[in-house]
Design a protein around this motif. Structure first.
Motif, PDB file in Angstrom:
ATOM      1  N   ASN A 210       0.842  -1.209   0.000  1.00 58.42           N
ATOM      2  CA  ASN A 210       0.000   0.000   0.000  1.00 58.42           C
ATOM      3  C   ASN A 210       0.867   1.245   0.000  1.00 58.42           C
ATOM      4  OD1 ASN A 210      -2.780  -0.957   0.298  1.00 58.42           O
ATOM      5  ND2 ASN A 210      -2.194  -1.646   2.351  1.00 58.42           N
ATOM      6  N   SER A 372       2.503   0.672   3.745  1.00 62.42           N
ATOM      7  CA  SER A 372       2.282  -0.510   4.576  1.00 62.42           C
ATOM      8  C   SER A 372       2.311  -1.727   3.676  1.00 62.42           C
ATOM      9  CB  SER A 372       0.941  -0.412   5.323  1.00 62.42           C
ATOM     10  OG  SER A 372      -0.137  -0.500   4.417  1.00 62.42           O
ATOM     11  N   PHE A 376      -2.574 -10.968   3.758  1.00 59.26           N
ATOM     12  CA  PHE A 376      -3.918 -11.475   4.073  1.00 59.26           C
ATOM     13  C   PHE A 376      -3.854 -12.994   4.062  1.00 59.26           C
ATOM     14  CE2 PHE A 376      -4.610  -7.357   1.949  1.00 59.26           C
ATOM     15  CZ  PHE A 376      -5.282  -6.693   2.952  1.00 59.26           C
TER      16      PHE A 376
HETATM   17  O1  LIG Z   1      -2.345   0.500   5.523  1.00 59.57           O
HETATM   18  C1  LIG Z   1      -2.789   0.106   6.577  1.00 59.57           C
HETATM   19  O2  LIG Z   1      -2.290   0.412   7.661  1.00 59.57           O
HETATM   20  C2  LIG Z   1      -4.012  -0.786   6.633  1.00 59.57           C
HETATM   21  C3  LIG Z   1      -4.399  -1.371   5.318  1.00 59.57           C
HETATM   22  C4  LIG Z   1      -5.683  -2.139   5.365  1.00 59.57           C
HETATM   23  O3  LIG Z   1      -6.474  -2.045   6.278  1.00 59.57           O
HETATM   24  C5  LIG Z   1      -5.981  -3.058   4.262  1.00 59.57           C
HETATM   25  O4  LIG Z   1      -5.222  -3.071   3.257  1.00 59.57           O
HETATM   26  O5  LIG Z   1      -6.994  -3.797   4.369  1.00 59.57           O
END
Ligand SMILES: O=C(O)CCC(=O)C(=O)O
Ligand SMILES: [Fe+2]
Length: 433
Positions: A210, A372, A376
């Protein structure tokens, strides 16, 4: 003492130990104790990867309490080399800095969920971020046809080490995910390998990089050379995010079903989607970020729960992740080297609602970019996830109907790429529906 009370006190003790382990130099002052009581639990996961046998009963108990009370926790001392995580962040930074047309060449499509994207909808609202998804290295022709599609990589001449690095990280995270699942099983009084059939060899985990652009065009030199984010201004960012969180606690209150009240249909998927010209991420994303902010969007990701089983997230130093707990948003403090772990929808179903897949969101309103890496950890596609008998009792009657994970994931992904009305969610599986 009630069962709940017993778990709670075990968790609190383990938490207190882990906090003192993290800060051995001085006893906690009053403000620190207050802060600790308000924040997502931080658990000492020593031995998670290196320990030969379970149970590390204090960790198992603390994890159980955290899953029941918060649905979120952080782990420190987990044993995964810091270097591996740093290299993953550097690879992500290099990728997001590639020209837009190079990233778009590996863009995901409605029939293949893997690859780059900058147009994700969460609860029908455009997320202010860029991302890249990839799954396990594919081994044979059957797996090539898995539901999430096949991995797409950027041109190797432009990103030579990207695939190797990301694959290495993925393998390490499979081990972390499996060990956490074993601890979770033990916490439910099951044998440690009880969940292996759905989570071990045929799991459907995927990993997501991300990148949240800064709100204003001040990002010229905010990344340090190891790709671990800002070298300056972090404190200011922390303050600005914390201030935003404080203001927001009186706004955007999620409804019980997980949607934002008046905002839940605030979808404008056209505005900035696909509009950017090729260029470097810091310029393009920053100006796009500014456009989004001016249009009143300051959420990197809207409130949501994760669809799968467990999420294991590494966050860079820029704060922004918030968790909904006891009626307000709580910032998840970035701790160097820690992983943030949270319960997903499938885990909530398995435990008949005992472990909570709680709402979380990402604020993207600071002047610093944020990154981040989310892993998953999800069941095999053919799993029908149903509440465990041991989690059903007269006090906790059956809450959920069985969920076909393959179907749920397919529907959730369809909602990520286009707005077809309300997304599939756990409420659709409530027995009383
Ligand atoms: O970037 C984050 O801290 C959380 C990302 C998130 O919640 C997700 O990708 O589902
Ligand atoms: Fe999430």
């Amino acid at each position: 003492m009630t069962k709940q009370g017993k778990f709670a006190s075990a968790g609190t003790q383990a938490r207190a130990r882990s906090h003192s382990a993290a800060r051995p130099a001085k006893p906690p002052s009053m403000p620190e104790i207050k802060q600790a009581a308000l924040e997502v639990p931080v658990l000492d996961a020593s031995g998670l990867l290196t320990g030969l046998t379970w149970p590390r009963s204090d960790f198992v108990r603390a994890m159980r309490a955290a899953c029941e009370q918060w649905g979120f926790f952080q782990i420190i001392n987990h044993g995964l080399p810091d270097e591996l995580v740093k290299t993953q962040f550097s690879a992500a930074e290099r990728f997001f800095n590639l020209p837009q047309e190079v990233k778009r060449a590996c863009k995901r499509t409605p029939d293949n969920a893997m690859g780059f994207f900058d147009d994700e909808l969460t609860k029908q609202r455009l997320d202010l971020k860029e991302a890249f998804d990839y799954g396990r290295p594919l081994k044979d022709a059957v797996e090539l046809k898995h539901l999430d599609g096949i991995n797409r990589w950027p041109d190797p001449s432009l990103a030579p080490t990207f695939k190797t690095q990301l694959t290495k990280y993925f393998s390490a995270m499979e081990r972390v995910g499996l060990r956490l699942t074993e601890a979770l099983a033990l916490g439910l009084d099951l044998p440690s390998h009880a969940l292996h059939p759905m989570m071990e060899k045929r799991h459907s985990a995927f990993c997501r990089l991300n990148f949240y652009p800064p709100a204003h065009n001040t990002s010229a030199s905010v990344h340090d050379s190891n790709g671990h984010g800002p070298t300056a201004g972090t404190a200011a960012t922390t303050n600005s995010v914390a201030a935003t969180a404080e203001q927001d606690n009186n706004r955007d209150t999620p409804h019980a079903n997980g949607n934002l009240g008046s905002d839940s249909h605030a979808t404008d998927s056209s505005g900035s989607r696909g509009a950017s010209a090729p260029g470097r991420t810091d310029e393009v994303a920053s100006s796009r970020g500014q456009a989004w902010h001016e249009a009143g969007r300051d959420l990197g990701i809207s409130p949501h729960s994760d669809a799968g089983f467990l999420t294991v997230l590494a966050q860079g130093p820029t704060p922004g992740l918030e968790v909904w707990h006891e009626g307000r948003w709580h910032l998840v403090r970035p701790i160097p080297g820690a992983f943030v772990v949270n319960v997903g929808d499938m885990c909530e179903v398995l435990t008949n609602g005992r472990y909570k897949a709680v709402l979380h969101r990402v604020l993207a309103s600071g002047p610093q970019p944020r990154s981040s890496v989310a892993f998953f950890f999800n069941p095999s596609y053919e799993s029908d996830v149903a509440p465990l008998q041991s989690c059903i009792s007269p006090q906790h009657p059956l809450k959920y109907k069985p969920v076909s994970w393959g179907y749920y994931r397919t529907e959730r992904f369809a909602g990520d790429v286009s707005d077809a009305g309300k997304e599939i969610q756990l409420d659709d599986y409530l027995v009383q529906n």
